[in-house]
Design a protein around this motif. Structure first.
Motif, PDB file in Angstrom:
ATOM      1  N   VAL A  78      51.931 -38.108 -74.095  1.00 32.86           N
ATOM      2  CA  VAL A  78      51.924 -36.695 -74.457  1.00 32.86           C
ATOM      3  C   VAL A  78      50.805 -36.015 -73.709  1.00 32.86           C
ATOM      4  O   VAL A  78      49.641 -36.413 -73.806  1.00 32.86           O
ATOM      5  N   GLY A  79      51.157 -34.999 -72.940  1.00 28.96           N
ATOM      6  CA  GLY A  79      50.150 -34.141 -72.329  1.00 28.96           C
ATOM      7  C   GLY A  79      49.396 -34.811 -71.211  1.00 28.96           C
ATOM      8  O   GLY A  79      49.802 -35.817 -70.638  1.00 28.96           O
ATOM      9  N   ASP A  80      48.253 -34.206 -70.908  1.00 24.48           N
ATOM     10  CA  ASP A  80      47.448 -34.632 -69.781  1.00 24.48           C
ATOM     11  C   ASP A  80      45.994 -34.711 -70.246  1.00 24.48           C
ATOM     12  O   ASP A  80      45.422 -33.727 -70.660  1.00 24.48           O
ATOM     13  N   PRO A  81      45.346 -35.890 -70.205  1.00 24.78           N
ATOM     14  CA  PRO A  81      43.998 -36.038 -70.743  1.00 24.78           C
ATOM     15  C   PRO A  81      42.907 -35.429 -69.870  1.00 24.78           C
ATOM     16  O   PRO A  81      41.757 -35.358 -70.286  1.00 24.78           O
ATOM     17  N   ARG A  82      43.231 -35.019 -68.666  1.00 28.82           N
ATOM     18  CA  ARG A  82      42.192 -34.506 -67.784  1.00 28.82           C
ATOM     19  C   ARG A  82      41.723 -33.128 -68.224  1.00 28.82           C
ATOM     20  O   ARG A  82      42.326 -32.474 -69.053  1.00 28.82           O
ATOM     21  N   CYS A  83      40.613 -32.690 -67.643  1.00 21.90           N
ATOM     22  CA  CYS A  83      40.057 -31.366 -67.956  1.00 21.90           C
ATOM     23  C   CYS A  83      40.809 -30.322 -67.157  1.00 21.90           C
ATOM     24  O   CYS A  83      40.525 -30.068 -65.983  1.00 21.90           O
ATOM     25  N   GLY A  84      41.815 -29.739 -67.811  1.00 19.72           N
ATOM     26  CA  GLY A  84      42.604 -28.706 -67.156  1.00 19.72           C
ATOM     27  C   GLY A  84      43.828 -29.263 -66.462  1.00 19.72           C
ATOM     28  O   GLY A  84      43.850 -30.407 -66.026  1.00 19.72           O
ATOM     29  N   ALA A  85      44.880 -28.434 -66.394  1.00 22.65           N
ATOM     30  CA  ALA A  85      46.118 -28.844 -65.738  1.00 22.65           C
ATOM     31  C   ALA A  85      47.026 -27.625 -65.606  1.00 22.65           C
ATOM     32  O   ALA A  85      46.775 -26.567 -66.189  1.00 22.65           O
ATOM     33  N   SER A  86      48.104 -27.796 -64.844  1.00 19.37           N
ATOM     34  CA  SER A  86      49.130 -26.760 -64.717  1.00 19.37           C
ATOM     35  C   SER A  86      50.459 -27.348 -65.161  1.00 19.37           C
ATOM     36  O   SER A  86      50.807 -28.483 -64.792  1.00 19.37           O
TER      37      SER A  86
END
Length: 575
Positions: free
Chosen positions: A1-9
């Motif tokens: 689920v989602g993206d753990p990094r700081c920020g994404a598009s």
């Protein structure tokens, strides 16, 4: 689920985003898709660092492709809602910033693109009758995915709303971050969240007024039968004046609340507790909390020339009904000001403040002692002394607060109990004005000094003392109580907390004690002998006359015998 990094598009049609951040984050997420649809974004769960503010930690949502777009909304640690935001176009941006605290922040968001023209039947609306029912879309069949329904309930004025979910089955999650129902105490979804529920239950809610809002939000998977709800209006009693009573003394604080007043707020005596919940009230016709100032979680704050003691009674709802009453607090304040105590009690309920005030003062007394050990007070009044005898005086502050110093600022003597124009300075502004005065260092609750019986006692029968007393917080190292003598040139704005005066006396010379005792005994004898005064006078006069006669007779006889002895016996010669 989602993206753990700081920020994404993101460009997906819908997406669940799980975010985990630590300190000093400044991360931007962008949602954009080449379509004529708009975006609905919900933050169904958010956990910021404890005690953080909107200035240091927040989620800012922008209506467009960057952080330069118009601000659509902001989510902070104290946000009292489940934020649901909608863009005006096919792009949306949100920025999460965190402060320097080492703490793991968790956020869960879900978005989907939708067409504003698409409307579901039985999804939200206005409910205005005194009672009614409503259900989730398709009930009892599974509710649709990606659904957002809002019901606004409004009943007659001077009533409140009881909402009962008779049947309830939504996707189960411990944080209710997938499918949930949110209930608000009012006609908006921006604040006053009563609760957020999911899973299987039969929750009940109660509003504080005649307005309530119910929201249903679902994500893209795992649909269930939804809910069936019924609401009823309950008449509210007429306005009840706050029936509260607050008393402050040097030692304690007493708060009394009538049961009828508590009932008007929707509570009873089982719902109340102080900052320290172990301090319980005495319950009769009223609910009475009485406790020492330094106990039960009472806080103390020094404010210029006053000390304020504060405690809070929290009113907590009980039972299974979810209400907005968790926000009600009764705040009691004892403010020790210059020469008085200001008592303030107010109730906070939905940002409405009701208050009552009263007045009182610190309890200060002054006594004489027979030695510099200050162990045995002089109880006699008047206090009889010898001229130039050393007198020991102590001022006592009767308080349970262990952090208060007592300072003797000024003491004057006068032969008049009203301290008229004729006065004599012993101490002035902490400075000794009489050569015999010795002051002792300030103590917690005590101010002490000694002096010799002075010249007033030569000319006046009685002398009285009046002292100005300062009370300071011992935690303030620069308070007036620690400065000692202050000359007129050095005098500035006083840094004491509380000021009062106290009087002792009269003081009299012991020679006056003897005169007073003799006068008292004569007066008593006269009173006792007055009924027999004439009879006693007659007997006394007779006795005096009798003794006088005896003395006269004895004197004549003695004189006769003396004459006989002086001439002697002589022999008679013959002619």
């Amino acid at each position: 689920v989602g993206d753990p990094r700081c920020g994404a598009s993101f460009q997906e049609q819908n997406k669940a985003i799980k975010i985990e951040l630590n300190a000093n984050a400044n991360c931007v997420w962008q949602i954009q898709r080449n379509t004529n649809e708009t975006i609905r974004l919900v933050f169904s769960n958010f956990k910021f660092a404890p005690s953080s503010s909107c200035e240091t930690e927040s989620i800012k949502i922008y209506d467009g492709p960057s952080t330069n777009s118009p601000l659509l909304g902001q989510v902070c640690n104290d946000t009292d809602a489940v934020p649901v935001l909608e863009s005006s176009s096919q792009s949306l941006t949100f920025l999460i910033t965190t402060n320097s605290m080492d703490f793991t922040r968790n956020f869960f968001a879900f978005y989907y693109f939708f067409s504003p023209e698409t409307r579901l039947e039985n999804c939200g609306g206005q409910l205005t009758g005194p009672n009614g029912t409503f259900t989730s879309p398709n009930y009892p069949i599974r509710y649709p995915e990606m659904t957002y329904c809002v019901w606004h309930i409004q009943t007659e004025k001077n009533s409140k709303i009881n909402l009962q979910f008779r049947d309830f089955f939504l996707e189960l999650d411990k944080n209710c971050q997938f499918d949930f129902t949110a209930v608000y105490d009012g006609l908006t979804t921006n604040t006053s969240l009563l609760g957020k529920v999911c899973g299987r239950s039969q929750p009940r809610f109660e509003s504080s007024s005649n307005e309530m809002t119910v929201v249903l939000f679902t994500d893209y998977a795992n649909s269930y039968k939804g809910f069936s709800a019924q609401y009823t209006s309950i008449p509210l009693p007429g306005p009840v004046e706050p029936d509260t009573f607050l008393t402050c003394s040097s030692d304690s604080m007493t708060i009394a609340l009538s049961k009828s007043y508590l009932a008007s707020l929707g509570y009873n005596e089982t719902h109340l507790q102080l900052i320290d919940p172990s301090c319980s009230p005495v319950i009769t016709d009223s609910v009475v909390f009485s406790f020492p100032l330094g106990s039960c979680g009472t806080t103390k704050k020094e404010e210029g020339q006053s000390i304020t003691y504060t405690n809070i009674i929290t009113l907590s709802p009980s039972g299974s009904i979810i209400t907005r009453q968790k926000s009600v607090q009764i705040i009691a304040k004892c403010k020790m000001e210059n020469n008085a105590t200001l008592e303030v009690i107010y109730v906070t309920k939905n940002n409405i403040i009701q208050n009552t005030t009263g007045a009182g003062r610190y309890n200060v007394s002054m006594s004489f002692y027979n030695s510099d050990s200050f162990s045995k007070p002089v109880h006699q009044s008047p206090y009889y002394v010898d001229l130039n005898q050393t007198l020991f005086a102590q001022v006592t502050l009767h308080s349970t607060d262990p952090n208060l110093l007592v300072f003797v600022d000024t003491c004057i003597a006068s032969p008049q109990p009203d301290f008229g124009s004729l006065t004599y300075d012993l101490i002035r502004s902490g400075c000794n004005k009489d050569d015999t005065v010795v002051t002792y260092p300030p103590l917690v609750h005590y101010g002490r000094f000694k002096f010799s019986a002075f010249r007033f006692l030569r000319n006046f029968p009685s002398v009285y003392l009046q002292c100005d007393i300062l009370v300071c917080d011992s935690k303030n190292a620069n308070s007036r109580c620690t400065e000692g003598c202050i000359s007129r040139q050095k005098r500035t704005i006083p840094s004491y907390t509380w000021k009062t005066n106290t009087v002792a006396g009269p003081i009299r010379l012991k020679r006056n004690l003897r005169s007073a005792d003799h006068s008292e005994s004569l007066t008593k004898a006269d009173v006792e002998e007055s009924p027999n005064l004439q009879q006693n006078s007659f007997y006394t006069l007779s006795l005096v006359v009798f003794i006088s006669n005896i003395i006269i007779v004895v004197a004549v006889i003695l004189r006769y015998h003396k004459c006989q002895a002086g001439h002697g016996y002589q022999k008679i010669h013959n002619s």
